[in-house]
Design a protein around this motif. Sequence first.
Motif, short mmCIF file in Angstrom:
data_model
loop_
_atom_site.label_atom_id
_atom_site.label_comp_id
_atom_site.label_asym_id
_atom_site.label_seq_id
_atom_site.Cartn_x
_atom_site.Cartn_y
_atom_site.Cartn_z
N SER A 77 85.22 -36.71 49.28
CA SER A 77 85.89 -38.00 49.30
C SER A 77 84.91 -39.14 49.02
O SER A 77 85.31 -40.21 48.55
CB SER A 77 86.57 -38.24 50.65
OG SER A 77 85.62 -38.25 51.70
N PRO B 185 83.49 -39.45 44.15
CA PRO B 185 84.67 -39.42 43.28
C PRO B 185 84.46 -38.74 41.93
O PRO B 185 85.38 -38.13 41.39
CB PRO B 185 85.03 -40.90 43.11
CG PRO B 185 83.82 -41.66 43.51
CD PRO B 185 83.13 -40.83 44.55
N ASN C 153 85.02 -35.09 42.63
CA ASN C 153 86.17 -34.75 43.46
C ASN C 153 87.36 -34.29 42.61
O ASN C 153 88.35 -35.01 42.45
CB ASN C 153 86.55 -35.94 44.32
CG ASN C 153 87.50 -35.55 45.45
OD1 ASN C 153 87.79 -34.38 45.65
ND2 ASN C 153 87.97 -36.54 46.18
#
Length: 273
Positions: free
Chosen positions: A22, A25, A28
């Motif tokens: 988290s 990014p 992710n």
Amino acid sequence: MRILDTHLHLVYPERFSYPWLSGAPALNKRWSVEDYFAEAVGLGIASALHMEVDVAQADMLGETEYVLGLPRIIGAIAGCRPEHMNFVDQIERLSEHPHVKGVRRILHEVPDDLSQSDLFVENIRHLPDYNLSFDLCLRADQLPIGMMLVQRAPDVEFILDHCGVPDVAGKGLDPWRAHITEFARLPNVIAKISGVMAYAGPNWTVDDLRPFVEHVIESFGWDRVVWGSDHPVVTRTGSLTRWVEATHQIIAGASDSEKAKLLHANAERVYRV
């Protein structure tokens, strides 16, 4: 020349939880074995060892079991928690899978004293009983505590990840250079040539990476180094292709035998594949 990647991360968010992503990014998302090898095979990477991706603790065993069923994954370094009382139970379960080759506990995300506790040290001393190694992932400023851990567990084989995480972007050769020289004097440590791109900034050149990689190889010698991609972290400042190309440029003056040791032969010995 054939390459065995000793440090491949695969991310399957539909299956496992990765709390740390988290805050990252760019990483992710799903990173599959098929996508990796679509690029890797053309670079000479025929197979890989999966490196644990710091999944949620409840998913650690599941991650290991899942990746061992994927194509071209010939072994795994599993996540672990040596600071826990039930650590031996954990490695006993892992040892039921013959392709688990080692374990890792990321240390740069936890307090320094965690790896110095008597329980942590006592627990990892059990690893040789199960033919498992320990991958050390430390920041450059933590190298001294890493050495203390290694000295307290002399029968454990350690692999120092990412060249000891130097500040490549800041050209931070010192005191990193002296710490690496000292680390290499410990006979139970192997160095992994990996990760330096991630610490180099977006506009790095091969000459930025060269002094760090060359110092690690000079310190440890060609018999005690292995190569890893650190994919997909490597994509933060480049690509898998750029890292492989940079590696070949840096070791261009080495003999074929020395290149083979770095790129696959040492890894086959160290990780028993």
